[in-house]
Design a protein around this motif. Sequence first.
Motif, short mmCIF file in Angstrom:
data_model
loop_
_atom_site.label_atom_id
_atom_site.label_comp_id
_atom_site.label_asym_id
_atom_site.label_seq_id
_atom_site.Cartn_x
_atom_site.Cartn_y
_atom_site.Cartn_z
N PRO A 543 0.80 -1.23 0.00
CA PRO A 543 0.00 0.00 0.00
C PRO A 543 0.82 1.28 0.00
O PRO A 543 0.45 2.27 -0.66
N ALA A 544 1.96 1.29 0.70
CA ALA A 544 2.78 2.50 0.74
C ALA A 544 3.27 2.91 -0.64
O ALA A 544 3.46 4.10 -0.91
N ASP A 545 3.46 1.95 -1.54
CA ASP A 545 3.88 2.28 -2.90
C ASP A 545 2.77 3.00 -3.65
O ASP A 545 3.04 3.88 -4.48
N GLU A 744 -3.94 -3.96 6.35
CA GLU A 744 -2.67 -3.43 5.85
C GLU A 744 -2.85 -2.13 5.07
O GLU A 744 -1.88 -1.48 4.69
N GLY A 745 -4.11 -1.75 4.80
CA GLY A 745 -4.38 -0.60 3.94
C GLY A 745 -4.33 0.72 4.69
O GLY A 745 -4.18 0.78 5.91
N PHE A 746 -4.46 1.81 3.92
CA PHE A 746 -4.47 3.16 4.50
C PHE A 746 -5.67 3.93 3.95
O PHE A 746 -6.23 3.59 2.91
N PHE A 747 -6.05 4.98 4.66
CA PHE A 747 -7.16 5.85 4.24
C PHE A 747 -6.90 7.25 4.78
O PHE A 747 -6.64 7.44 5.96
N HIS A 748 -6.99 8.25 3.88
CA HIS A 748 -6.89 9.66 4.25
C HIS A 748 -8.18 10.37 3.88
O HIS A 748 -8.81 10.03 2.88
N MET A 749 -8.54 11.38 4.67
CA MET A 749 -9.69 12.20 4.32
C MET A 749 -9.52 13.60 4.90
O MET A 749 -9.25 13.73 6.10
N PRO A 750 -9.64 14.64 4.09
CA PRO A 750 -9.53 16.00 4.62
C PRO A 750 -10.81 16.41 5.33
O PRO A 750 -11.87 15.85 5.11
N GLY A 751 -10.70 17.41 6.19
CA GLY A 751 -11.90 18.01 6.75
C GLY A 751 -12.52 17.32 7.94
O GLY A 751 -13.26 17.93 8.69
N GLY A 752 -12.24 16.04 8.12
CA GLY A 752 -12.74 15.34 9.29
C GLY A 752 -14.12 14.74 9.12
O GLY A 752 -14.83 14.99 8.15
N GLN A 753 -14.50 13.91 10.11
CA GLN A 753 -15.75 13.16 10.08
C GLN A 753 -16.96 14.00 10.46
O GLN A 753 -18.02 13.88 9.87
N SER A 754 -16.81 14.81 11.48
CA SER A 754 -17.97 15.49 12.05
C SER A 754 -18.16 16.88 11.46
O SER A 754 -17.19 17.56 11.12
N GLY A 755 -19.41 17.31 11.40
CA GLY A 755 -19.72 18.66 10.97
C GLY A 755 -19.90 19.62 12.13
O GLY A 755 -20.30 20.77 11.91
N HIS A 756 -19.63 19.18 13.35
CA HIS A 756 -19.84 20.02 14.54
C HIS A 756 -18.49 20.49 15.08
O HIS A 756 -17.64 19.68 15.44
N ARG A 773 0.50 11.11 6.16
CA ARG A 773 0.72 10.04 7.13
C ARG A 773 -0.31 8.93 6.90
O ARG A 773 -1.52 9.20 6.85
N ALA A 774 0.15 7.72 6.77
CA ALA A 774 -0.71 6.61 6.35
C ALA A 774 -1.55 6.09 7.51
O ALA A 774 -1.16 5.13 8.19
N THR A 775 -2.69 6.70 7.75
CA THR A 775 -3.60 6.23 8.80
C THR A 775 -4.32 4.97 8.32
O THR A 775 -4.53 4.78 7.12
N PRO A 776 -4.73 4.08 9.23
CA PRO A 776 -5.28 2.77 8.83
C PRO A 776 -6.57 2.87 8.03
O PRO A 776 -7.39 3.76 8.23
N PHE A 777 -6.74 1.91 7.13
CA PHE A 777 -7.96 1.81 6.33
C PHE A 777 -9.14 1.43 7.20
O PHE A 777 -10.24 1.98 7.06
N LEU A 778 -8.96 0.48 8.09
CA LEU A 778 -10.04 0.03 8.97
C LEU A 778 -10.14 0.93 10.19
O LEU A 778 -9.14 1.52 10.62
#
Length: 793
Positions: A543-545, A744-756, A773-778
């Motif tokens: 995944p890092a590749d 073993e996977g990673f997941f990134h997302m800008p802005g965050g989960q919450s709208g509050h 930074r490779a935060t976990p997929f799960l």
Amino acid sequence: MQVGKWLRRGAMTLVAVLLLAELVAYIALRMSLPQLADSAPVPGLSGAATISRDALGVVTVEADSRRDAYRALGFVHAQERYFEMDLMRRSAAGELSELFGARALDEDRKQRTHRFRARARRDLALLSPGERTLIEAYAAGVNEGLVQLRTRPFPYFLLGQEPRRWANEDSALVVFSMFLDLQGGVNRPELARAAARRHLPPALALLLDPRGSEWDAALDGSTVAPPPLPTAQDVDLRKMPRAWFEGEARALREQKPGSNNFAVGGALTSHGSALVANDMHLTLRVPSIWFRARLRFPDERAPGGRVDISGATLPGTPAVVVGSNTRVAWGFTNSYGDWMDWVEVRWADAARTRYATAGGTRAVQTFREQIVVKGGEPVEWIVRETVWGPVLHEPADGNALALAWTAHAPGAFNLGIGALERARDLEHAMRIMTRSGLPAQNFVGGDAEGNVGWVIAGRIPRRFGFDPGVPADWSQPGIGWTGWLSPAENPRVVNPPDARLWTANARNIGGAAAQPLGDGGFTLGARGKQIRDGLRARDKFVPADMLAIQRDDRALFLRRWWALFQTTAARYPDDTEMRELATAIAAAPERASVDSTSYRLTRHFRTRVVANVLDMLTAPLHAADADAPRPAPGQFEAVVWPLIEQRPAHLLAPIYSDWDALLERSAREVMEELRPLGGGFARRSWAERNSSAINHPLGSIPGLGWLLNTKAQGLPGDTHMPFVQGPTFGASQRFGVSPGHEDEGFFHMPGGQSGHPLSPFYRAGHDDWVEGRATPFLPGSAQHRLTLVPATR
């Protein structure tokens, strides 16, 4: 003395009132926070369902049935994201004025023309019983989540509004908002192409409509040659009036699509499972458009009798849009195929109430749309529709144009994508996607057996008897759209010999297979080529590749432009500013890095050259029709660079003595635009130009920006490279995962989960997205757990 005492008392009273007001506002704000723990009664549940949140707020929903799982998902979507869901449905339906007043009227009128609320209700009636049941359970969960907030979500306090309940058809409206975002609904390229063909010599009109270049990186290796340069007999700009070419140069609105998805087969991984990466690029905001979730529930139709699906959900809809179900992983990019056509409406009477069709004349349907306006009277908007679509252009001196768009056709929306949670393997997933009602997308997936494949997801119109590149008359028999391609006819590539696949909004295939797709604005292939070459540079992948390829900001595309810029600046050694410019770009721009001056200046130079060439070639068009839309082809590099290399005198405007003069003008325009910033050209870093502005929808309200928006940060990356980033545009999510090896996977997302803004999950994970930074997929271990229990009401 008495006056002073009363002034002091008055000041103290004012301070106390202000503090009390702030306290009341703070309490009201806290009362609208989502419930994170304990239990909540939810009518309609058949059994208990749990909603767990990890340290980033990533949700895990566990339930005893599919319906309960999506009821719970609706509950948590509403508690975390109701305002954002509301904006999406209102945007598609043309109902923003009800929240924001008359300032939103122009946008509402534009969207009301598509009548998407009526179409949403129509498509809802076409769903299968199972899909309708799921929509109803989700909507019920949404409304229960909204009701169980202790007070309305905070944006409604700021707007002085009460939130409107979620209706079943609103989920379809959220999908229609994605049609609008991804496909536009205006079909400007065909209008520009028609104007060019009408007013320009054929060879020049062809030059302004390139369909391929040396940057092509199609999956099948096909190429499309750029159009030939016109000869002096075809067109000679030198003989045209000088006045056509004078005046201030127009700004260039260069196409800025993003989104990458790519995959490698099991032969290239250590465990034999495919590895899939996806980063969908959209307008960025706080919170993110997506909401991360994992859903787990029994389902006898799923492999092993249980669904376990993780990825990104779209608040407002009951589905995991991209991710992995332990057997198949998948992602999307916008296809940029041609999904709409202009139809010439031939009027049959002077009043323009009837028009010609292949089956005889028909009456235009008229709909009177009432737009509710906050603080004002309702506004009526009249929509006229034909059998092909709404009439959007109705000139007084000619026939009208109606828009035929896949989004308007019955069945444009369905919940087919939801079946991916049960997909057994890649072939099963591809069959699901070709039957799904959504904006046509590039689907790239891979399965646990190591297979990888690409297919166009969604429906493709079957065209007959006309040129889809320009408006056409469909009033004769056998001309127009004659149904849809069968799912088996959707173009696809499965298990290529080198086990590598990629898409990046460019043309993916050529020849006869490409004909049904058309060209709705393919981007230049430079980004796809850089991804392809990155995949071919390795024999094994983890995944890092994949993350390294997603964040590849090497400035390969600009290398030849930098050399041209250097040569241009060096041509004027006696010019002080030109010498300063040459010094500032002395080092090659290796990357679109935040500290690179050379990258910024070179990019700016190319933009000015392209704008000046486009101005020059379209001047005869605008001399003939000042209102004609200006072509803005994504493949224009295929025109500009051959012109610079060959320097044909007859394709140079009379305001230039030679091509060097055009390049000099472009360099001086760079200096003129940057000079007012002060400090010299060497201080003009890319970060100064490419600084983030990722904000909350209400973040522009004075005094709230510090609370609602993200801090401005210089961003590496740019358009013609995998790492696409702009101030408000970039990867709305980013992941890499192998089905069956999600841990073993990673997941990134800008802005965050919450709208509050008081939530611990507001902007959570945003810095990981910025820094890579490779935060976990799960989801991680549960930090909070809420149990929803059956209740009656």
